[in-house]
Design a protein around this motif. Structure first.
Motif, PDB file in Angstrom:
ATOM      1  N   ALA A  34      40.966  46.451  16.255  1.00  0.00           N
ATOM      2  CA  ALA A  34      42.356  46.638  16.673  1.00  0.00           C
ATOM      3  C   ALA A  34      42.546  47.991  17.354  1.00  0.00           C
ATOM      4  O   ALA A  34      43.215  48.087  18.393  1.00  0.00           O
ATOM      5  N   MET A  35      41.942  49.039  16.807  1.00  0.00           N
ATOM      6  CA  MET A  35      42.123  50.374  17.361  1.00  0.00           C
ATOM      7  C   MET A  35      41.385  50.527  18.695  1.00  0.00           C
ATOM      8  O   MET A  35      41.946  51.053  19.661  1.00  0.00           O
ATOM      9  N   LEU A  36      40.137  50.060  18.751  1.00  0.00           N
ATOM     10  CA  LEU A  36      39.399  50.130  20.018  1.00  0.00           C
ATOM     11  C   LEU A  36      40.079  49.286  21.082  1.00  0.00           C
ATOM     12  O   LEU A  36      40.192  49.689  22.249  1.00  0.00           O
ATOM     13  N   GLY A  37      40.542  48.098  20.676  1.00  0.00           N
ATOM     14  CA  GLY A  37      41.246  47.245  21.624  1.00  0.00           C
ATOM     15  C   GLY A  37      42.528  47.887  22.116  1.00  0.00           C
ATOM     16  O   GLY A  37      42.884  47.772  23.294  1.00  0.00           O
ATOM     17  N   GLY A  38      43.250  48.572  21.228  1.00  0.00           N
ATOM     18  CA  GLY A  38      44.475  49.247  21.633  1.00  0.00           C
ATOM     19  C   GLY A  38      44.212  50.358  22.628  1.00  0.00           C
ATOM     20  O   GLY A  38      44.932  50.498  23.631  1.00  0.00           O
ATOM     21  N   VAL A  39      43.178  51.160  22.379  1.00  0.00           N
ATOM     22  CA  VAL A  39      42.822  52.228  23.318  1.00  0.00           C
ATOM     23  C   VAL A  39      42.423  51.626  24.661  1.00  0.00           C
ATOM     24  O   VAL A  39      42.855  52.086  25.731  1.00  0.00           O
ATOM     25  N   GLY A  40      41.594  50.577  24.613  1.00  0.00           N
ATOM     26  CA  GLY A  40      41.163  49.930  25.852  1.00  0.00           C
ATOM     27  C   GLY A  40      42.329  49.339  26.619  1.00  0.00           C
ATOM     28  O   GLY A  40      42.424  49.474  27.848  1.00  0.00           O
ATOM     29  N   PHE A  41      43.249  48.688  25.899  1.00  0.00           N
ATOM     30  CA  PHE A  41      44.402  48.087  26.565  1.00  0.00           C
ATOM     31  C   PHE A  41      45.303  49.167  27.155  1.00  0.00           C
ATOM     32  O   PHE A  41      45.871  48.987  28.239  1.00  0.00           O
ATOM     33  N   GLY A  42      45.437  50.296  26.455  1.00  0.00           N
ATOM     34  CA  GLY A  42      46.231  51.391  26.987  1.00  0.00           C
ATOM     35  C   GLY A  42      45.659  51.917  28.294  1.00  0.00           C
ATOM     36  O   GLY A  42      46.404  52.166  29.259  1.00  0.00           O
ATOM     37  N   LEU A  43      44.338  52.091  28.361  1.00  0.00           N
ATOM     38  CA  LEU A  43      43.702  52.535  29.610  1.00  0.00           C
ATOM     39  C   LEU A  43      43.865  51.499  30.713  1.00  0.00           C
ATOM     40  O   LEU A  43      44.026  51.838  31.895  1.00  0.00           O
ATOM     41  N   PHE A  44      43.834  50.228  30.323  1.00  0.00           N
ATOM     42  CA  PHE A  44      43.977  49.145  31.299  1.00  0.00           C
ATOM     43  C   PHE A  44      45.392  49.092  31.886  1.00  0.00           C
ATOM     44  O   PHE A  44      45.593  49.129  33.091  1.00  0.00           O
ATOM     45  N   VAL A  45      46.389  49.028  31.005  1.00  0.00           N
ATOM     46  CA  VAL A  45      47.762  48.827  31.473  1.00  0.00           C
ATOM     47  C   VAL A  45      48.316  50.085  32.139  1.00  0.00           C
ATOM     48  O   VAL A  45      49.260  50.011  32.936  1.00  0.00           O
ATOM     49  N   ASP A  46      47.730  51.247  31.867  1.00  0.00           N
ATOM     50  CA  ASP A  46      48.206  52.485  32.488  1.00  0.00           C
ATOM     51  C   ASP A  46      48.065  52.440  34.009  1.00  0.00           C
ATOM     52  O   ASP A  46      48.811  53.115  34.725  1.00  0.00           O
ATOM     53  N   GLU A  47      47.129  51.652  34.514  1.00  0.00           N
ATOM     54  CA  GLU A  47      46.892  51.594  35.960  1.00  0.00           C
ATOM     55  C   GLU A  47      47.538  50.371  36.600  1.00  0.00           C
ATOM     56  O   GLU A  47      47.156  49.966  37.705  1.00  0.00           O
TER      57      GLU A  47
END
Length: 331
Positions: free
Chosen positions: A81-94
């Motif tokens: 959940a935490m790794l996915g959240g960080v990854g999704f944050g980097l994804f949606v930021d762009e």
């Protein structure tokens, strides 16, 4: 004949993992934007290449999915959940780069899109936490999952009792076997997370004492009545002073005004209902606040991002007050 079973059984702990995902995602977006602004928006790569952080986000989401698929237990799920959240944050930021022809990272409506994405996830988290009647299959699956976790790392007294309570009233052989298994699992050593949970519980209890005076609910109602009026005035002033002349500014301003009118009507209805029916009044106020959070705030980020962030913080406090008062009235 056995009853037809669904292939999907909702996990009782789903809200906690989704909350971790959302918090990590939001934190990643904020930290990424702050870091890039502080360092002058550096580029990773050379020779005409630029390794955008959306790629790192995809990599982390892949790792998160791999962890969740390959390993058992609570540690694997929270890590995923935490790794996915960080990854999704980097994804949606762009997201601004992928919805504009010029790949504009600074596209103003992108902030609203990012906000809406996480707002929907927060609403999902609240829905999963809601008082939904659980089926026997869901209760049994949760008890079995607790036993699985216990086999790996043991169970605390609280975890054991909560799991047993899920199936203790059943007369089915499988549920009786689960009770015996849960009782046979060794005790877990007190872990840091349990101490943090206890500390959080004490903090919530102290915060709840602040809500006991009725004026806290009245103050929230007054805020929700005043907010739409201030929003309309601020948007009109921005229109006349050129604050909406940027791309998408004027259409966003119209939506903000429309959402503010709806929220204002709902807020007045809620405030006038509170005295006769407190539970109904709180529901109207929550609907007004959700109208602002899920519609108005999305476009406020296009109109004025700084003001939107500041107002959002106050809105979240108001939502917390309404949720706690709703639970208190229901009890």
């Amino acid at each position: 004949m056995g009853s037809q079973r669904s292939g999907f059984v909702r996990a009782g702990s789903a809200a906690a993992y989704l909350q971790a995902f959302v918090l990590c995602g939001i934190s990643t977006v904020l930290l990424t934007r702050a870091y890039l602004a502080a360092t002058g928006y550096p580029k990773i790569g050379g020779g005409g290449l630029h390794i955008a952080h959306v790629l790192w986000g995809g990599l982390l989401m892949m790792v998160a999915l791999g962890v969740a698929l390959a390993f058992l237990g609570r540690a694997a799920r929270i890590c995923g959940a935490m790794l996915g959240g960080v990854g999704f944050g980097l994804f949606v930021d762009e997201v601004g780069k992928f919805i504009t022809e010029t790949t504009d990272y600074f596209y103003r409506p992108a902030a609203g899109i990012i906000y809406l994405t996480f707002a929907v996830l927060v609403v999902m988290t609240q829905w999963l936490r809601g008082p939904v009647e659980r089926t026997a299959d869901e209760r049994r699956a949760d008890a079995a999952n607790a036993a699985l976790i216990g086999v790996i790392s043991g169970l605390t007294t609280r975890q054991r009792m909560e799991a047993i309570d899920l199936v203790t009233e059943s007369e089915r052989d499988v549920d009786r076997a689960l009770v015996r298994l849960l009782n046979a699992i060794p005790d877990a050593e007190p872990r840091r997370v349990e101490r943090w949970r206890a500390a959080a519980g004490r903090l919530r209890a102290r915060l709840d004492t602040l809500l006991r005076p009725p004026w806290t609910l009245a103050a929230t109602a007054y805020y929700l009545i005043a907010l739409p009026a201030l929003t309309i005035v601020g948007t009109v002033v921005a229109a006349f002073t050129g604050g909406l002349d940027h791309a998408g500014g004027r259409p966003a301003g119209l939506v903000v005004i429309g959402a503010a009118v709806c929220a204002g009507v709902l807020s007045i209805r809620g405030a006038t209902t509170l005295r006769a029916d407190r539970a109904a009044g709180i529901r109207w106020l929550r609907l007004a606040l959700l109208t602002d959070l899920l519609v108005g705030q999305v476009f406020k980020f296009t109109v004025n991002q700084f003001a939107a962030v500041s107002e959002l913080a106050v809105d979240m406090v108001a939502l917390w007050v309404l949720v706690r008062w709703s639970q208190r009235v229901a009890a």
